[in-house]
Design an enzyme around this catalytic site. Structure first.
Site, PDB file in Angstrom:
ATOM      1  N   ASP A 132      -0.241 -39.680 -27.941  1.00  0.00           N
ATOM      2  CA  ASP A 132      -0.778 -40.725 -27.069  1.00  0.00           C
ATOM      3  C   ASP A 132      -2.017 -41.287 -27.756  1.00  0.00           C
ATOM      4  OD1 ASP A 132       1.042 -39.260 -25.429  1.00  0.00           O
ATOM      5  OD2 ASP A 132       0.018 -39.969 -23.633  1.00  0.00           O
ATOM      6  N   LYS A 195       0.953 -47.487 -22.560  1.00  0.00           N
ATOM      7  CA  LYS A 195       0.331 -46.639 -21.542  1.00  0.00           C
ATOM      8  C   LYS A 195      -0.901 -47.347 -21.004  1.00  0.00           C
ATOM      9  CE  LYS A 195      -1.934 -42.071 -21.342  1.00  0.00           C
ATOM     10  NZ  LYS A 195      -2.166 -40.816 -22.109  1.00  0.00           N
ATOM     11  N   LYS A 224       4.010 -45.885 -19.474  1.00  0.00           N
ATOM     12  CA  LYS A 224       3.394 -44.689 -18.894  1.00  0.00           C
ATOM     13  C   LYS A 224       2.176 -45.102 -18.095  1.00  0.00           C
ATOM     14  CE  LYS A 224       1.105 -40.307 -20.060  1.00  0.00           C
ATOM     15  NZ  LYS A 224       0.842 -39.291 -21.118  1.00  0.00           N
TER      16      LYS A 224
END
Length: 290
Positions: A132, A195, A224
């Site tokens: 991430d 995300k 996300k």
């Protein structure tokens, strides 16, 4: 075909081409958005959407161990930790089916490309299956798209598939146009997810931003939602907006709520024919089967 940009970076498009791509994407944003189905509460499919997260700098080994035990118990998709905790998490989760995700360039996103590449490489070597990474969103706001692209592409290069690469936009710091641009740059760099947030840079995920991001990336990428998702209602709202993964430090509580609601609904059905019964109106939106 890759091009050479300023500072001898490799980029995919010229600045004019980036502008055209992003402007076209902005024009294509719909005036209304579809509602997606969330997995049925309390099921393995529901738990499998959650990245169980602990990113505090002072998180100790015992807390990482507890995080992993919780993830195994509920069969969350992954635990998400900082790079110094990847090896321990991998050891704890061996054979469990729960993955380890590691943040990269966290949380400011302004780390050098070489630092992000080094951190990503170390995480993969330690056993992380997902990354991430925080986009360099200050550069994105300056519309320096080639530099932002090169940053992501460099991490993708050292973490090819099947490693899953998620790019954190930090939406609270961005305009709608910036969010659209960030999605298109991440897509061009072959990331798997966009995300919303780090959880450390202002307001976290919002339904509106998740809808926008999903409308921009369509079927090409996943979304996300992370940052401030603390309840089952918030979790389901993000899923219905288009999020396929939820990053939260409240996964255990969310699962407890989900199972309680499922049990309450089952009990409320009483002796009625289960095939023809529906949850109460207040719960209907939480069940993909309704």
């Amino acid at each position: 075909m890759a091009l050479q940009s300023e500072n001898n970076m490799t980029t995919r498009y010229t600045q004019a081409e980036w502008g055209t791509i992003i402007n076209e994407a902005e024009k294509d944003v719909p005036s209304s958005f579809p509602e997606y189905k969330a997995p049925v509460l309390g099921t393995p499919d529901f738990a499998n959407c959650i990245d169980h997260t602990l990113l505090k700098l002072d998180a100790n080994k015992d807390q990482i161990d507890e995080l992993c035990e919780e993830a195994k118990r509920h069969q969350f998709r992954s635990v998400c930790v900082r790079s110094i905790r990847v090896e321990r998490a991998v050891q704890n989760l061996q054979g469990s089916g729960v993955l380890v995700a590691c943040v990269v360039g966290f949380h400011e996103g302004t780390h050098s490309v070489s630092d992000k590449v080094k951190e990503a490489s170390q995480a993969i070597s330690a056993g992380a299956s997902e990354l991430d990474m925080v986009m360099n969103y200050p550069l994105l706001k300056q519309q320096r798209y080639s530099q932002v692209y090169s940053d992501i592409a460099a991490v993708r290069n050292v973490a090819p598939h099947p490693v899953v690469l998620k790019v954190i936009l930090e939406t609270a710091q961005l305009t709608q146009f910036d969010i659209i641009a960030g999605c298109k740059v991440a897509e061009a760099a072959n990331a798997d997810f966009v995300k919303t947030s780090t959880g450390f840079g202002g307001q976290g995920a919002t339904v509106e931003n998740v809808r926008l991001m999903k409308s921009v990336v369509g079927p090409h990428m996943k979304v996300k939602a992370s940052g401030g998702v603390k309840t089952v209602n918030e979790c389901v709202s993000m899923m219905e907006a288009g999020a396929e993964r939820i990053g939260t430090s409240n996964g255990v509580w969310i699962m407890k709520e989900a199972l309680t609601l499922l049990e309450d609904t089952t009990h409320a059905a009483g002796g009625r024919d289960r095939k023809n019964s529906r949850p109460s109106d207040s719960l209907t939106r939480m069940f993909s089967s309704s």
